[in-house]
Design a protein around this motif. Structure first.
Motif, PDB file in Angstrom:
ATOM      1  N   GLY A 237      -8.508  -0.579   0.926  1.00 55.28           N
ATOM      2  CA  GLY A 237      -9.090   0.621   0.349  1.00 55.28           C
ATOM      3  C   GLY A 237      -9.641   1.619   1.342  1.00 55.28           C
ATOM      4  N   SER A 238      -9.449   1.385   2.640  1.00 57.37           N
ATOM      5  CA  SER A 238      -9.984   2.286   3.663  1.00 57.37           C
ATOM      6  C   SER A 238      -8.972   3.375   4.008  1.00 57.37           C
ATOM      7  N   ASP A 239      -9.439   4.433   4.611  1.00 60.58           N
ATOM      8  CA  ASP A 239      -8.553   5.514   5.038  1.00 60.58           C
ATOM      9  C   ASP A 239      -7.512   4.973   6.019  1.00 60.58           C
ATOM     10  N   ASP A 240      -6.272   5.409   5.864  1.00 60.96           N
ATOM     11  CA  ASP A 240      -5.162   5.041   6.745  1.00 60.96           C
ATOM     12  C   ASP A 240      -4.782   3.563   6.650  1.00 60.96           C
ATOM     13  N   SER A 241      -5.299   2.858   5.649  1.00 62.19           N
ATOM     14  CA  SER A 241      -4.941   1.456   5.471  1.00 62.19           C
ATOM     15  C   SER A 241      -3.579   1.337   4.795  1.00 62.19           C
ATOM     16  N   ARG A 242      -2.886   0.233   5.079  1.00 60.98           N
ATOM     17  CA  ARG A 242      -1.642  -0.065   4.359  1.00 60.98           C
ATOM     18  C   ARG A 242      -1.931  -0.768   3.030  1.00 60.98           C
ATOM     19  N   LEU A 243      -3.216  -0.909   2.718  1.00 63.45           N
ATOM     20  CA  LEU A 243      -3.610  -1.641   1.516  1.00 63.45           C
ATOM     21  C   LEU A 243      -4.478  -0.763   0.616  1.00 63.45           C
ATOM     22  N   PRO A 244      -3.874   0.252  -0.035  1.00 58.96           N
ATOM     23  CA  PRO A 244      -4.656   1.110  -0.928  1.00 58.96           C
ATOM     24  C   PRO A 244      -5.082   0.355  -2.179  1.00 58.96           C
TER      25      PRO A 244
END
Length: 312
Positions: free
Chosen positions: A114-121
Motif C-alpha cells: 500500500g505504499s507509494d511506488d510499491s508493487r503491492l497496491p
C-alpha cells in the motif's frame, strides 16, 4: 491438475518419498498460519485494511497455492501454468501473502504493501505484481475473464486450469451469472470457481443486501458441478479439490463458508469488519491470539491423533 514438486512443499525433491496425508495437511495448516501472519503484518503498515477477509480465506489460498496449482514460482508467466484469477481485487492483501508463501514474492517486499511506488497496491493490479493474473476493482468481471481464458486454453490444446476466486457479494452482479451460463454452455471443465461465502459485504450482511441462498442450488441450475465445504477446514478443502480434479464435462464451483477474521477472536467479533481499522496497540494482541490459537489447535489435533492410534 497435478502439482509439480516445485509447488507442493510436503513433497520435496523428486527423489524424496511422497508425504503422508497427515503430513500434507500439517504443512498446509502451517502455510495458512503464515499467510495470516503476513496479512496482519502488512495491514499494520497501513493501520487498517481488508485483513478480515485475508484471515478468512487463508486456508483456501494455502491449499490452492501449495497443493493445487501447477505453476513455477521462479517463472510466474510460464505459459503452461494454472491461473488463479482474483476478481475481488480488495482481497489483494491475502493474495500477496499467499504469493510470498508460494515463493513468487519475497517476504521482505510485503512491508511495502500500500505504499507509494510499491508493487503491492491495496487493490490488485496485474501490471504491477508478479503472479497477479488480473486487475481487480469493480466486482463481477473475474468469471467472464475465466470463461475467455478457459476457451482460449482449450483451443490451444493446453491442459492448464483456470480458477476464479470470487466472493458471495460478487454473486449480486448479473455479469457473474452471464459468465456462469457461458461456461456451462461451452462445457468448460477447465474452469473452477471458488466462492468465499463470508456473509459480509461493504453495505452490510450479504443476506440483507441481496439474498443469494440457496447458493449451491443456483450454481447447479446454471449447469455447474457444485460442492460446498467449510472453507476454514483444510482437510475438507483438500478432499474437495482432490475430488474436483477428476470431474469432467462441466465447470465446477467450490463454495467455501468462511469466517471473517478467522483465527483472531478479537477481529472475528468486531463490528464493521469489511474494512478493519485496528488500533496501534492491538496488532500485537492480534498476532498473539493467532499464534496461541494455532498452537492450541495443533495440540488438540495431536492429542486426537494419538488417541485414535492407541484405540485402533
Amino acid at each position: 491438475m497435478a502439482s509439480t514438486a516445485t509447488t507442493t512443499p510436503a513433497a520435496g525433491p523428486l527423489t524424496d518419498p511422497p508425504a503422508s496425508h497427515s503430513e500434507r495437511l500439517r504443512a498446509l495448516r502451517e502455510s495458512a498460519y503464515r499467510i495470516r501472519t503476513h496479512a496482519l503484518n502488512m495491514a499494520e503498515v497501513q493501520g487498517q485494511g481488508y485483513v478480515g477477509q485475508a484471515l478468512g480465506v487463508a486456508d483456501i489460498l494455502a491449499v490452492v497455492y501449495k497443493d493445487v496449482l501447477n505453476h513455477r514460482p521462479e517463472d510466474p508467466e510460464w505459459p503452461g501454468r494454472d491461473r488463479l484469477l482474483l476478481s475481488i481485487g480488495h482481497y489483494a492483501i491475502a493474495l500477496y501473502a499467499a504469493l510470498a508463501e508460494a515463493g513468487i514474492l519475497d517476504v521482505a517486499e510485503l512491508d511495502t504493501y500500500g505504499s507509494d511506488d510499491s508493487r503491492l497496491p491495496m487493490s490488485g493490479m496485474a501490471s504491477y505484481t508478479p503472479g497477479m493474473e488480473i486487475s481487480g476493482g469493480s466486482l463481477g468481471h473475474g468469471l467472464g475473464i475465466a470463461a475467455g481464458l478457459g476457451l482460449g486454453l482449450r483451443h490451444q490444446g493446453s491442459r492448464a486450469h483456470v480458477y476464479n476466486l470470487l466472493s458471495d457479494g460478487e454473486l449480486d452482479e448479473g455479469s457473474t451469472w452471464e459468465a456462469a451460463l457461458a461456461c456451462a454452455h461451452h462445457g468448460l471443465d477447465n474452469v473452477t470457481a471458488i466462492v468465499d461465502v463470508n456473509a459480509l459485504q461493504a453495505d452490510g450482511p450479504t443476506n440483507g443486501v441481496l439474498r443469494t441462498e440457496p447458493v449451491t442450488d443456483k450454481w447447479e441450475a446454471f449447469g455447474w458441478h457444485a460442492v460446498r465445504v467449510d472453507g476454514n477446514d483444510v482437510a475438507a478443502l483438500v478432499a474437495a479439490f482432490d475430488a474436483l480434479r477428476t470431474h469432467r464435462g462441466s465447470p465446477s464451483v467450490l463454495i467455501c463458508d468462511t469466517r471473517v477474521g478467522r483465527g483472531v477472536p478479537m477481529l472475528e467479533t468486531r463490528e464493521k469488519a469489511h474494512f478493519l481499522r485496528v488500533e496501534e496497540h492491538e496488532w500485537q494482541i492480534a498476532r498473539d491470539q493467532l499464534t496461541a490459537g494455532f498452537h492450541a489447535e495443533c495440540a488438540d489435533r495431536n492429542t486426537t491423533n494419538a488417541h485414535e492410534e492407541h484405540t485402533a
